[in-house]
Scaffold this active site. Structure first.
Site, PDB file in Angstrom:
ATOM      1  N   ASN A 393      39.221  54.543  38.179  1.00 46.30           N
ATOM      2  CA  ASN A 393      40.305  54.591  37.640  1.00 46.30           C
ATOM      3  C   ASN A 393      40.470  55.606  36.722  1.00 46.30           C
ATOM      4  OD1 ASN A 393      43.061  54.680  37.061  1.00 46.30           O
ATOM      5  ND2 ASN A 393      43.227  52.393  36.972  1.00 46.30           N
ATOM      6  N   ASP A 394      40.273  55.245  35.721  1.00 42.00           N
ATOM      7  CA  ASP A 394      40.232  56.205  34.444  1.00 42.00           C
ATOM      8  C   ASP A 394      39.564  57.479  34.558  1.00 42.00           C
ATOM      9  OD1 ASP A 394      41.988  54.347  32.849  1.00 42.00           O
ATOM     10  OD2 ASP A 394      40.207  53.086  32.190  1.00 42.00           O
ATOM     11  N   VAL A 395      38.448  57.172  35.159  1.00 46.59           N
ATOM     12  CA  VAL A 395      37.591  58.576  35.362  1.00 46.59           C
ATOM     13  C   VAL A 395      38.051  59.432  36.367  1.00 46.59           C
ATOM     14  CG1 VAL A 395      35.512  57.279  34.929  1.00 46.59           C
ATOM     15  CG2 VAL A 395      36.104  57.492  37.165  1.00 46.59           C
TER      16      VAL A 395
END
Lengths: 464, 100
Positions: A393-395
């Site tokens: 997700n965040d990456v």
């Protein structure tokens, strides 16, 4: 065995350990490297037996305990699922730490066995070395136990913070230094025991404020600590093998921590002083306006990928949680049969420890030359038809490149949004660990697949 | 004036940090997990100290307090040595190249 001869053998062990790490520069040489490591260990143990030269009843007990420990270790090594590697490594770190504490205690109680002087009159340098070894060992032990509990989910992964935490840690740290000084002056057994106890406490306090997503840094850091503890004991025992190994492991862990911090664009101190989750929650909940999202099902995904000429898979921790790696491999096999070119893109902090995703993919029989690191593959997204994001997700959040206000601004991310279409497997639109909304969800070329990672992948396999 | 042997050990230590630095940077990122498990295994060479502790003065009474701590440390280190090397081996066996 003479002291000079045994010292030479310890040096050979140390060199074999260096070769063990050197082997890991490529998968082909790595297995050979592991044998070098084993050889180094066998040499060290045999030389120690020969130089102590005591083959009385104690020797039999040593062998028995060695076998008991070895059997436990072997059983764990064969039984452990690959998804549980982070916990296992944290658990093993705690054992090294505790062993260092025990050896230091033993050396303090019976210094004459180690040539360090006599009780009440231990050499000054040895006192410093053994108390440092014991303190770092104790911090490694209790810190790793907390990390283990958090990774296992026995303890919540949420950061535990309270007022004055850092000041308390600072005071405790200074107390340890003062006590070591006092120990050197007075040889007092009580201050030695107090150092050990306070260090156990420091280990706990150091790890509880660190959140689940920062675990890759924590594990690497504890890896480093276990090395420095071993080196401290190595100085006490005047043993070259231990000193070399301690230095190797210490710097290895430090480098891994650095790589992990860089992968998140955060400073080491920023991680240690408390997690994202703790500081940025307010930021995350503000952005709650409804934005249009396109969602699809397994058939849509299968259709898109079957007609693509190249697909890049972006796995993350969610893939490990859902145990989706085998289903994923099946999907890729089916795609390859259709003539689609498939590769995998791994972000440095994907997963709960360095290299976690690579091991899981290797377990699912994915050839390692199809798996690429961020820098190697990031330019390929622009030429790729479909990016399949599974459990990450965040990456992948493009905000890290565009919005200086965002807490993850500046973090290196995979340029997933540049591919023609993005398939994002996720259970809901909830934000990731950084607590921020992923801009990727609302892009025109993104198709959300709301489902469990494993179930969705299996369904895609069926419809391919 | 004679050089204290401590300085020699310190030299080994510091040079080893440098060796470690360069060796670890050359480790391929895909093998970072095996790197952690193998460093775990080799740091258990601390078992050397545990053996000395366990056998210290063992002729009279083999279960003095200091010996007991040695025996405990042997168990812990042995779990790590066997567990660490074997799990590393298990992982490394899984890394395969594409079938030609």
């Amino acid at each position: 065995m003479s002291a000079n001869l045994s010292a030479s053998f310890y040096l050979i062990s140390g060199i074999l350990f260096i070769l063990a790490l050197r082997g890991l520069s490529s998968p082909e040489t790595s297995r050979q490297g592991n044998y070098f490591g084993i050889a180094g260990m066998v040499i060290s143990i045999i030389v120690t037996f020969l130089s102590v030269g005591n083959f009385g009843p104690g020797f039999i007990y040593v062998l028995i305990f060695l076998l008991i420990g070895g059997t436990i270790g072997a059983i764990i090594a064969f039984r452990i699922p690959m998804t549980a590697m982070p916990e296992l490594v944290a658990g093993f770190h705690s054992l090294v730490g505790l062993a260092a504490v025990f050896v230091a205690i033993s050396a303090f109680l019976k210094p004459e066995a180690f040539n360090l002087g006599v009780v009440g009159n231990i050499k000054l340098a040895s006192l410093i070395e053994m108390s440092l070894g014991a303190a770092i060992g104790a911090i490694t032990f209790s810190g790793s136990i907390i990390a283990f509990l958090k990774l296992r989910g026995i303890m919540s992964g949420a950061p535990i913070t309270f007022k004055g935490q850092h000041i308390i840690n600072l005071i405790l740290g200074l107390t340890i230094i003062l006590l070591i000084y006092y120990l050197c002056v007075s040889q007092s057994a009580n201050s030695f025991w107090t150092i050990v106890l306070i260090s156990f406490l420091v280990g706990v306090l150091l790890i509880i404020p660190i959140g689940g997503a920062d675990m890759p840094v924590v594990i690497s850091m504890l890896n480093s600590y276990s090395g420095w503890a071993a080196a401290g004991i190595g100085f006490t025992l005047e043993n070259t093998a231990l000193i070399i190994t301690g230095a190797l492991v210490g710097s290895s862990g430090a480098i891994l921590s650095y790589i992990m911090c860089k992968g998140m664009n955060r400073s080491f101190f920023n991680v240690i002083l408390g997690g994202w989750g703790a500081t940025d929650q307010t930021n995350g909940s503000v952005v709650k306006e409804q934005k249009p999202v396109k969602s699809g099902n397994a058939d849509d995904a299968a259709f898109l990928m079957k007609n693509a000429s190249s697909v890049i898979i972006v796995p993350g921790y969610g893939m490990a949680v859902a145990q989706a790696q085998h289903a994923l491999r099946e999907m890729v096999d089916a795609l390859k049969k259709n003539g689609v070119k498939v590769s995998y893109a791994i972000h440095p902090v994907a997963g709960r420890m360095p290299g976690h995703m690579n091991v899981l993919l290797a377990e699912a029989n994915v050839p390692y030359d199809e798996v690429f690191e961020l820098e190697e593959i990031n330019n390929d997204f622009a030429n790729c038809d479909v990016a399949y994001v599974i459990g990450a997700n965040d990456v992948t959040n493009p905000v890290a490149k565009s919005d200086p206000q965002s807490p993850i601004y500046g973090m290196p991310v995979l340029d997933v949004e540049k591919s023609k279409s993005v398939l994002f497997v996720k259970r809901s639109l909830s934000p990731g660990y950084a607590g921020i909304d992923n801009d990727l969800f609302y892009r025109d070329n993104t198709l959300m697949l709301f489902a469990d990672a494993k179930k969705m992948t299996e369904e895609i396999v069926k419809s391919l | 004036m004679e050089i204290d042997p401590f300085i020699f050990r310190l030299s080994i230590f510091i040079l080893s940090i440098f060796v470690g630095y360069y060796v670890v940077w050359s480790v391929t990122p895909s093998l970072h997990t095996p790197l952690m498990s193998v460093t775990n295994a080799i740091s258990s060479v601390i078992i050397v100290g545990a053996i000395i502790a366990a056998l210290a003065g063992a002729s009279e009474n083999i279960f003095e307090t200091s010996n007991i701590f040695g025996f405990l440390a042997i168990i812990l280190a042995a779990v790590n040595i066997f567990g660490g090397f074997l799990v590393t081996q298990r992982m490394l066996q899984m890394y395969k190249k594409k079938k030609k």
